[in-house]
Design an enzyme around this catalytic site. Structure first.
Site, PDB file in Angstrom:
ATOM      1  N   ASP A   1     -33.362  12.223   6.484  1.00  0.00           N
ATOM      2  CA  ASP A   1     -33.268  13.409   7.349  1.00  0.00           C
ATOM      3  C   ASP A   1     -32.634  13.121   8.706  1.00  0.00           C
ATOM      4  O   ASP A   1     -32.780  13.920   9.625  1.00  0.00           O
ATOM      5  CB  ASP A   1     -34.645  14.069   7.508  1.00  0.00           C
ATOM      6  N   GLU A   2     -31.927  11.984   8.842  1.00  0.00           N
ATOM      7  CA  GLU A   2     -31.362  11.718  10.169  1.00  0.00           C
ATOM      8  C   GLU A   2     -30.057  10.958  10.117  1.00  0.00           C
ATOM      9  O   GLU A   2     -29.782  10.212   9.177  1.00  0.00           O
ATOM     10  CB  GLU A   2     -32.372  10.994  11.040  1.00  0.00           C
TER      11      GLU A   2
ATOM     12  N   ASP B   1     -31.971  14.757  13.812  1.00  0.00           N
ATOM     13  CA  ASP B   1     -33.134  14.517  12.947  1.00  0.00           C
ATOM     14  C   ASP B   1     -33.731  15.869  12.555  1.00  0.00           C
ATOM     15  O   ASP B   1     -34.004  16.710  13.410  1.00  0.00           O
ATOM     16  CB  ASP B   1     -34.174  13.669  13.693  1.00  0.00           C
TER      17      ASP B   1
HETATM   18  N1  DCP Z   1     -41.674  10.430   5.382  1.00  0.00           N
HETATM   19  C1  DCP Z   1     -42.595   9.859   4.491  1.00  0.00           C
HETATM   20  N2  DCP Z   1     -43.562   8.999   4.938  1.00  0.00           N
HETATM   21  C2  DCP Z   1     -43.655   8.679   6.255  1.00  0.00           C
HETATM   22  C3  DCP Z   1     -42.734   9.227   7.175  1.00  0.00           C
HETATM   23  C4  DCP Z   1     -41.753  10.108   6.696  1.00  0.00           C
HETATM   24  O1  DCP Z   1     -42.509  10.141   3.290  1.00  0.00           O
HETATM   25  N3  DCP Z   1     -44.612   7.847   6.681  1.00  0.00           N
HETATM   26  C5  DCP Z   1     -40.669  11.384   4.879  1.00  0.00           C
HETATM   27  C6  DCP Z   1     -41.161  12.796   5.043  1.00  0.00           C
HETATM   28  C7  DCP Z   1     -40.415  13.341   6.211  1.00  0.00           C
HETATM   29  C8  DCP Z   1     -39.112  12.567   6.162  1.00  0.00           C
HETATM   30  O2  DCP Z   1     -39.453  11.298   5.599  1.00  0.00           O
HETATM   31  O3  DCP Z   1     -40.235  14.745   6.122  1.00  0.00           O
HETATM   32  C9  DCP Z   1     -38.446  12.407   7.513  1.00  0.00           C
HETATM   33  O4  DCP Z   1     -39.265  11.649   8.394  1.00  0.00           O
HETATM   34  P1  DCP Z   1     -39.401  11.976   9.921  1.00  0.00           P
HETATM   35  O5  DCP Z   1     -40.008  10.819  10.561  1.00  0.00           O
HETATM   36  O6  DCP Z   1     -38.104  12.460  10.467  1.00  0.00           O
HETATM   37  O7  DCP Z   1     -40.485  13.162   9.972  1.00  0.00           O
HETATM   38  P2  DCP Z   1     -40.339  14.706   9.762  1.00  0.00           P
HETATM   39  O8  DCP Z   1     -38.927  15.141   9.595  1.00  0.00           O
HETATM   40  O9  DCP Z   1     -41.254  15.147   8.668  1.00  0.00           O
HETATM   41  O10 DCP Z   1     -40.928  15.299  11.113  1.00  0.00           O
HETATM   42  P3  DCP Z   1     -40.260  15.357  12.573  1.00  0.00           P
HETATM   43  O11 DCP Z   1     -40.131  16.810  12.868  1.00  0.00           O
HETATM   44  O12 DCP Z   1     -41.217  14.677  13.469  1.00  0.00           O
HETATM   45  O13 DCP Z   1     -38.944  14.644  12.483  1.00  0.00           O
HETATM   46 MG    MG Z   2     -37.464  14.428  10.932  1.00  0.00          MG
HETATM   47 MG    MG Z   3     -36.333  11.189  10.578  1.00  0.00          MG
END
Ligand code: DCP
Ligand code: MG
Ligand code: MG
Length: 364
Positions: free
Chosen positions: A111-112, A9
């Site tokens: 992203d995963e 991720d």
């Molecule tokens: N995303 C979004 N709205 C949300 C959750 C996520 O638009 N409520 C988008 C933005 C994030 C991406 O999806 O960058 C990936 O979600 P993740 O849950 O993996 O979160 P992040 O990658 O941003 O942070 P982390 O470092 O916790 O994985």
């Molecule tokens: Mg993420």
């Molecule tokens: Mg994610």
């Protein structure tokens, strides 16, 4: 042999890309906002970097509130197209590490991804950890982004492990650690349990995973039905047989393979390409489908990964066309780099079932 599954991720994905694109953002709180049609005041936070998280900002929070919490943060609008392009390149890098020539690969979101490395690692968790480190190194070197990896005996455990040490971590949960890992966790943290299930379970006096694992499966079935009830019992016990399988695989047929040694000699590369084309085309014929897109992937000896696609103006199932387009793309890729090639892949996609009409191939 038990399986070894990785879940990768990306760390604060959208905000990390924005940071990378604009070096002046370094050290600042960066918040990416999804603005609604009510303009900047109406949006919600898509994600933010860890500096912003330390200030109390999180995904889904109203942007207005985030601004009140940290007025000196930098607020940026989402650029989905850019993030999708970066995501596609990252996925190809990671896919090159998956078993069965990249087939045991399952994208779970932008992203995963899950990948199985049981064969590549020979079932050895230390090797699996080295694979995870190589993936992290490649993604850092080629895209200047960090990610976190969870390693476990199944998808549920791998998925939950990847968020254990974020950002930039690797977390290994061995089979004999699964029980301890899960036992005291609130049920809502078990991947696959949402708000509705959490509330129903609370009503039954089930709050943590060991409560759930200890319940009689028949009782769970009587409340949740056979499939879900059984799943809850198994998941809480750390058991998950769900295979790593690409959701879109029904719309794609592909193969990847390594050259016997790194090279950029076109006769060697094209002879391997011919083998892959034979294989892909026999699967196309067996499934009785036509394809519209053809994608070639090249992984160089420095692990740089390039993919190039061609979309035909209508679906076909002709080997000569597949070969011609693949050769053309591969020729362009060979011309555009002086680096040796480690692995190549070919994939057809945008599949259509051949209903009734015969394909040219069937006449030969
Ligand atoms: N995303 C979004 N709205 C949300 C959750 C996520 O638009 N409520 C988008 C933005 C994030 C991406 O999806 O960058 C990936 O979600 P993740 O849950 O993996 O979160 P992040 O990658 O941003 O942070 P982390 O470092 O916790 O994985
Ligand atoms: Mg993420
Ligand atoms: Mg994610």
């Amino acid at each position: 042999m038990s399986r070894i599954i990785l879940h990768v991720d990306m760390d604060y994905f959208y905000a990390a890309i924005e940071e990378r694109e604009d070096l002046s953002l370094k050290g600042k709180a960066v918040v990416v906002c999804m603005y609604s049609n009510r303009g900047e005041e109406g949006g919600a936070v898509s994600t933010c970097n860890y500096t912003a998280r330390d200030a109390g900002i999180h995904s889904a929070m109203p942007c207005r509130l985030a601004k009140a919490v940290k007025p000196d943060a930098v607020f940026l609008p989402v650029r989905k197209q850019l993030y999708s392009e970066v995501s596609e390149r990252i996925m190809e890098i990671i896919r090159s590490y998956a078993d069965n020539d990249g087939e045991l690969f399952e994208k779970l979101g932008i992203d995963e991804v899950f990948l199985e490395v049981t064969a590549t690692s020979g079932g050895d968790l230390d090797k699996a950890q080295q694979i995870a480190q190589s993936i992290k190194d490649d993604v850092k070197e080629l895209e200047d982004l960090t990610c976190s990896v969870g390693i476990g005996p199944n998808k549920i455990i791998a998925k939950m492990a990847s968020s254990r040490q974020k950002p930039d971590g690797i977390t290994v949960i061995r089979e004999d650690e699964v029980d301890g890992f899960l036992r005291k966790m609130p049920v809502a943290k078990l991947w696959g349990i949402g708000k509705v299930t959490e509330e129903k379970l609370a009503g039954m006096g089930i709050d943590i995973v060991e409560d759930l694992a200890g319940r009689d499966v028949q009782e769970l079935i009587s409340v949740f039905g056979k499939t879900r009830g059984t799943w809850l019992k198994m998941a809480a016990s750390g058991i998950d047989d769900d295979p790593v399988k690409e959701k879109t695989s029904s719309d794609q047929i592909g193969r990847m393979a390594s050259l016997t040694h790194d090279t950029r000699k076109s006769d060697l590369v094209l002879s391997l390409l011919d083998e892959l084309l034979d294989d892909v085309f026999s699967k196309v014929t067996a499934r009785s489908v036509s394809f519209r897109s053809i994608t070639i992937t090249v992984i160089y000896s420095n692990f740089k990964t390039v993919t190039k696609s061609h979309t035909l103006n209508h679906p076909i199932a002709e080997k000569a066309v597949l070969r011609e387009v693949s050769y053309k793309i591969m020729g362009e890729l060979l011309d555009s780099s002086t680096v040796n090639i480690r692995r190549i892949g070919v994939r057809v996609g945008n599949l259509h079932e051949n209903k009734g009409q015969k394909t040219l191939a069937e006449f030969f």
